[in-house]
Design an enzyme around this catalytic site. Structure first.
Site, mmCIF file in Angstrom:
data_model
loop_
_atom_site.group_PDB
_atom_site.id
_atom_site.type_symbol
_atom_site.label_atom_id
_atom_site.label_comp_id
_atom_site.label_asym_id
_atom_site.label_seq_id
_atom_site.Cartn_x
_atom_site.Cartn_y
_atom_site.Cartn_z
ATOM 1 N N HIS A 50 0.955 -1.111 0.071
ATOM 2 C CA HIS A 50 0.008 0.098 -0.155
ATOM 3 C C HIS A 50 0.906 1.237 -0.125
ATOM 4 C CE1 HIS A 50 -2.895 -2.934 2.041
ATOM 5 N NE2 HIS A 50 -3.423 -2.600 0.795
ATOM 6 N N ASP A 53 2.439 1.667 3.435
ATOM 7 C CA ASP A 53 3.254 0.626 3.828
ATOM 8 C C ASP A 53 4.722 0.942 3.518
ATOM 9 O OD1 ASP A 53 1.390 -1.375 4.650
ATOM 10 O OD2 ASP A 53 1.079 -1.969 2.646
ATOM 11 N N GLU A 175 -8.803 -4.506 -8.447
ATOM 12 C CA GLU A 175 -8.945 -5.686 -7.578
ATOM 13 C C GLU A 175 -10.316 -5.749 -7.068
ATOM 14 O OE1 GLU A 175 -6.620 -6.163 -4.349
ATOM 15 O OE2 GLU A 175 -7.654 -7.485 -3.288
HETATM 16 C C1 3MF Z 1 -9.209 -6.736 0.733
HETATM 17 C C2 3MF Z 1 -7.726 -6.892 0.118
HETATM 18 C C3 3MF Z 1 -6.826 -5.959 0.438
HETATM 19 C C4 3MF Z 1 -6.045 -5.374 -0.976
HETATM 20 C C5 3MF Z 1 -5.020 -4.685 -0.848
HETATM 21 C C6 3MF Z 1 -4.315 -4.350 -2.194
HETATM 22 C C7 3MF Z 1 -5.455 -5.858 2.336
HETATM 23 O O1 3MF Z 1 -10.038 -7.597 1.002
HETATM 24 O O2 3MF Z 1 -7.627 -7.939 -0.389
HETATM 25 O O3 3MF Z 1 -5.841 -6.491 1.114
HETATM 26 O O4 3MF Z 1 -5.860 -6.648 -1.811
HETATM 27 O O5 3MF Z 1 -5.540 -3.713 -0.378
HETATM 28 O O6 3MF Z 1 -5.152 -3.937 -3.065
HETATM 29 MG MG MG Z 2 -6.444 -8.640 -1.834
#
Ligand code: 3MF
Ligand code: MG
Length: 344
Positions: A50, A53, A175
Site C-alpha cells: 500500500h 506501507d 481488484e
Molecule cells: C481486501 C484486500 C486488500 C487488498 C489490498 C491491495 C488488504 O479484501 O484483499 O488486502 O488486496 O488492499 O489492493
Molecule cells: Mg487482496
C-alpha cells in the site's frame, strides 16, 4: 523464482498482529525491516505495497518528501534482492474516505482520493514498479438511495483516466470485491473491472487482479474468473487465498478449504502461462490463534501448496482427460481428478 519460473509476493500486512473486529491484537508487531528479512527465507521474490506501507504517514508529507522516503525503501528492497510488485493507494482509512473515495458525495473527498492516488503513482515510480492496484474498498453503498450508480461508474472511469494521464507508462490493475467493508460494492466482479478498463482512455494499460476469496464471496468460481481475464490478456496480478463459505473475508491459506478449487485456479493459471505475465501474490492471513513465532506458516503453506498443485496440474493425464471428455463420461473424469488429487 522457482523451478517453473513463477515469482511469488505478499504484502507486509500478511504478517499481522491478529486483531479482529471483536478483539485486540494477539501478537506483537514486526517492523517492515524485520519482515523484509523473512521474504527470501520463505521463498518469496517481491513485495506488494500500500502507499503507506512504503511511506507511513504520507498525508503529513510533501510530494518531494514522499519521493525521498520511497527511494530509501527501494534501496532496502535492493539490499534484500527483492522488487516491488505493485503499489495500492489505501483509500479506506482516512476521514476523507468515510463516504467513499472516487465516488464520495463530497467533491473535496473525491479530490483527496485523486491526489492520494497520484502520490501512490509517485511511490511506484521511485520503487521502479509500473503497476498500481485499485482495491475500491469504499466505492459502493451501505444505503442504496445515498448514491447514483451511473454517476459513480463515470467517477471511477474519470479517476482511472486521470491516473493514466498522470503517468503515461503506469498500468492499473483493478481488484474487484463484492462486499466488506461496503454492503454492496460498485465493482464486485472481474466482468465489472474489465468493462471499466475497456471503456478507459487507454484500455491497454488497465487490467485486473483476481483474489480467490473475493470471487467466492461474489458466488463465483475463482478459476473461471482467472480464465475470463486471461482470455483477454488482462490478468496482471492475483491474490490467491481461500474462503470457507459466504461470511467475512477470511484470507485463509491457499487451498486450505477447498483443494479442488485451488487446483483449478493453478491449472488455469499454468495452462495460460501466468508465470510469463504476473507474480503469484498470496493474500493470506495467519488465523488469530497462531502464536507470534509461528505466524508465518500460512505464507509457507500457501506457497508450497501452489507448487504442489503446479506439479499435479502438469502430471495430469491429459490424454485420459481428453478421452473422457470425448466420451462425455464426466463422472469418470470426476473420479480421475479426485484420484489425482488424492495421490493415486
Ligand atoms: C481486501 C484486500 C486488500 C487488498 C489490498 C491491495 C488488504 O479484501 O484483499 O488486502 O488486496 O488492499 O489492493
Ligand atoms: Mg487482496
Amino acid at each position: 523464482m522457482d523451478k517453473y519460473g513463477y515469482r511469488f509476493s505478499f504484502g507486509p500486512w500478511n504478517i499481522h498482529k491478529g486483531a479482529d473486529p471483536f478483539g485486540p491484537e494477539v501478537r506483537p508487531g514486526m517492523s517492515f525491516a524485520q519482515k523484509l528479512l523473512l521474504y527470501k527465507e520463505l521463498g518469496f521474490d517481491a513485495v506488494q505495497f500500500h502507499d503507506d506501507d512504503a511511506v507511513p504517514d504520507l498525508d503529513d508529507l510533501t510530494p518531494e518528501q514522499i519521493r525521498e522516503r520511497a527511494r530509501l525503501v527501494r534501496r532496502q528492497l535492493e539490499d534484500h534482492g527483492l522488487f516491488a510488485e505493485f503499489v495500492a493507494p489505501r483509500l479506506w482509512e482516512h476521514p476523507m474516505t468515510i463516504d467513499g473515495a472516487f465516488t464520495a458525495n463530497d467533491p473535496k473527498a473525491r479530490a483527496y482520493a485523486i491526489e492520494r492516488s497520484k502520490r501512490a503513482v509517485d511511490i511506484a515510480q521511485e520503487l521502479e514498479c509500473d503497476l498500481i492496484v485499485l482495491w475500491l474498498a469504499r466505492e459502493g453503498t451501505y444505503m442504496r438511495e445515498a448514491k447514483n450508480v451511473g454517476a459513480a461508474t463515470h467517477q471511477l472511469l474519470e479517476a482511472i483516466n486521470t491516473l493514466l494521464a498522470y503517468d503515461p507508462t503506469i498500468r492499473i490493475a483493478i481488484e474487484p470485491k463484492p462486499n466488506e467493508p461496503m454492503d454492496l460494492a460498485y465493482i464486485p466482479t472481474m466482468g465489472h473491472a474489465l468493462a471499466l478498463g475497456f471503456q478507459s482512455a487507454d484500455p491497454r494499460r488497465v487490467g485486473v487482479l483476481m483474489e480467490s476469496a473475493h470471487s467466492i464471496l461474489a458466488g463465483l468460481d475463482p478459476a473461471d474468473e482467472i480464465g475470463f481475464a486471461m482470455a483477454f490478456g488482462k490478468l496482471w496480478s492475483v491474490h490467491l487465498n481461500d474462503q470457507n463459505g459466504l461470511k467475512f473475508d477470511q484470507d485463509r491459506s491457499f487451498g486450505s478449504v477447498d483443494l479442488r478449487r485451488a487446483f483449478n485456479q493453478v491449472r488455469v493459471l499454468d495452462e495460460n502461462r501466468y508465470w510469463e505475465v504476473g507474480v503469484v501474490g498470496l493474500d493470506v492471513k495467519a488465523i488469530r490463534t497462531q502464536p507470534a513465532e509461528l505466524a508465518t506458516k500460512h505464507l509457507r503453506n500457501s506457497l508450497h501448496m501452489f507448487l504442489r498443485l503446479v506439479a499435479l496440474s502438469r502430471s495430469l493425464d491429459r490424454a485420459a482427460v481428453a478421452q473422457l471428455i470425448a466420451a462425455r463420461d464426466y463422472e469418470e473424469l470426476d473420479w480421475l481428478i479426485l484420484s489425482h488429487l488424492m495421490g493415486s
